[in-house]
Design a protein around this motif. Structure first.
Motif, mmCIF file in Angstrom:
data_model
loop_
_atom_site.group_PDB
_atom_site.id
_atom_site.type_symbol
_atom_site.label_atom_id
_atom_site.label_comp_id
_atom_site.label_asym_id
_atom_site.label_seq_id
_atom_site.Cartn_x
_atom_site.Cartn_y
_atom_site.Cartn_z
ATOM 1 N N HIS A 45 0.209 -13.403 -3.986
ATOM 2 C CA HIS A 45 0.918 -12.951 -5.175
ATOM 3 C C HIS A 45 2.089 -12.041 -4.807
ATOM 4 O O HIS A 45 3.120 -12.071 -5.450
ATOM 5 N N GLY A 46 1.954 -11.259 -3.759
ATOM 6 C CA GLY A 46 3.067 -10.430 -3.308
ATOM 7 C C GLY A 46 4.177 -11.239 -2.671
ATOM 8 O O GLY A 46 5.336 -10.847 -2.691
ATOM 9 N N LEU A 47 3.820 -12.390 -2.116
ATOM 10 C CA LEU A 47 4.816 -13.233 -1.476
ATOM 11 C C LEU A 47 5.867 -13.712 -2.464
ATOM 12 O O LEU A 47 7.047 -13.781 -2.140
ATOM 13 N N ASP A 70 -5.897 -4.623 0.749
ATOM 14 C CA ASP A 70 -6.302 -3.297 0.246
ATOM 15 C C ASP A 70 -5.219 -2.619 -0.582
ATOM 16 O O ASP A 70 -5.512 -2.006 -1.607
ATOM 17 N N SER A 71 -3.944 -2.719 -0.116
ATOM 18 C CA SER A 71 -2.884 -1.894 -0.694
ATOM 19 C C SER A 71 -1.677 -2.661 -1.218
ATOM 20 O O SER A 71 -0.721 -2.039 -1.683
ATOM 21 N N GLY A 72 -1.662 -3.968 -1.088
ATOM 22 C CA GLY A 72 -0.517 -4.755 -1.546
ATOM 23 C C GLY A 72 0.519 -4.932 -0.455
ATOM 24 O O GLY A 72 0.490 -4.246 0.572
ATOM 25 N N VAL A 73 1.455 -5.858 -0.690
ATOM 26 C CA VAL A 73 2.446 -6.192 0.334
ATOM 27 C C VAL A 73 3.500 -5.107 0.510
ATOM 28 O O VAL A 73 4.289 -5.168 1.451
ATOM 29 N N ASP A 74 3.511 -4.114 -0.359
ATOM 30 C CA ASP A 74 4.458 -3.006 -0.213
ATOM 31 C C ASP A 74 3.875 -1.849 0.602
ATOM 32 O O ASP A 74 4.508 -0.797 0.729
ATOM 33 N N ALA A 75 2.699 -2.057 1.172
ATOM 34 C CA ALA A 75 2.063 -0.999 1.969
ATOM 35 C C ALA A 75 2.985 -0.591 3.120
ATOM 36 O O ALA A 75 3.710 -1.427 3.668
ATOM 37 N N PRO A 76 2.970 0.680 3.487
ATOM 38 C CA PRO A 76 3.836 1.139 4.585
ATOM 39 C C PRO A 76 3.498 0.446 5.910
ATOM 40 O O PRO A 76 2.327 0.208 6.218
#
Length: 196
Positions: free
Chosen positions: A112-114, A36-42
């Motif tokens: 992709h965030g990895l 939903d929010s990407g790997v940088d999500a809190p």
């Protein structure tokens, strides 16, 4: 073994089973938040979704990289296990393939965030990528073969090529809100069908 020893063994097994369940709950929640929010999500968003405190997440995964890698492996295993289950439960092999590809797209969004997280550890990234291929290419091949045998799709496509094509359609999807990678992947899978 006396009753006290047997009780201790049962308690240890129960504790391990509880820990595995808790870790699975955390990984499922993290995967959903990452999609939903990407790997940088809190981390607090992951904790809230899992229904745990942030300390629980840090106890299992001391760094964000540890969490992302664990989610990656968890999603690979979930995709690998889903293939045969979808074949058994779907109306047609093509429907199973389409549902599996949808899960694969969720995985790719996290993957992709990895790459950004492992920028400094190329050998670690390469090992995870090899693990991904070893586990998922055979599952995709099984789904493709079943759809070919049922006469539903063309027979001239290899699993690796399909997975690579889906991956390429997903690249950059987060950079432009007008780009709907999932819709393009649906069209790709629909286009595999043999003409009636």
């Amino acid at each position: 073994m006396d009753d006290g020893d047997e009780g201790a063994v049962r308690a240890t097994r129960r504790k391990r089973a509880d820990a595995r369940r808790n870790e699975k709950t955390l990984l499922d929640a993290a995967a959903a938040v990452f999609v939903d929010s990407g790997v940088d999500a809190p981390v607090r968003d992951i904790a809230a979704r899992a229904g745990v405190g942030m300390g629980t997440i840090y106890r299992h995964f001391p760094t964000r990289a540890d969490l992302i890698i664990a989610v990656y492996r968890h999603q690979v295993e979930a995709c690998a296990e889903a293939g045969p289950a979808l074949l058994a439960s779907s109306a047609t092999p093509h429907a199973a393939l389409a549902r599996w590809i949808d899960l694969f797209v969720d995985f790719l969004i996290t993957k992709h965030g990895l790459a950004a997280v492992l920028r400094s550890d190329q050998s670690g990234f390469d090992a995870l990528h090899a693990y991904f291929l070893d586990r998922l290419v055979p599952v995709c091949a099984q789904l493709l073969d079943a759809a070919v045998e049922a006469g539903e799709i063309r027979s001239d496509l290899e699993a690796f090529m399909l997975m690579r094509g889906v991956g390429n359609l997903c690249v950059g999807a987060d950079a432009d809100p007008r780009y709907d990678a999932r819709r393009l992947v649906e069209l790709l899978i629909a286009g595999l069908r043999r003409p009636a």
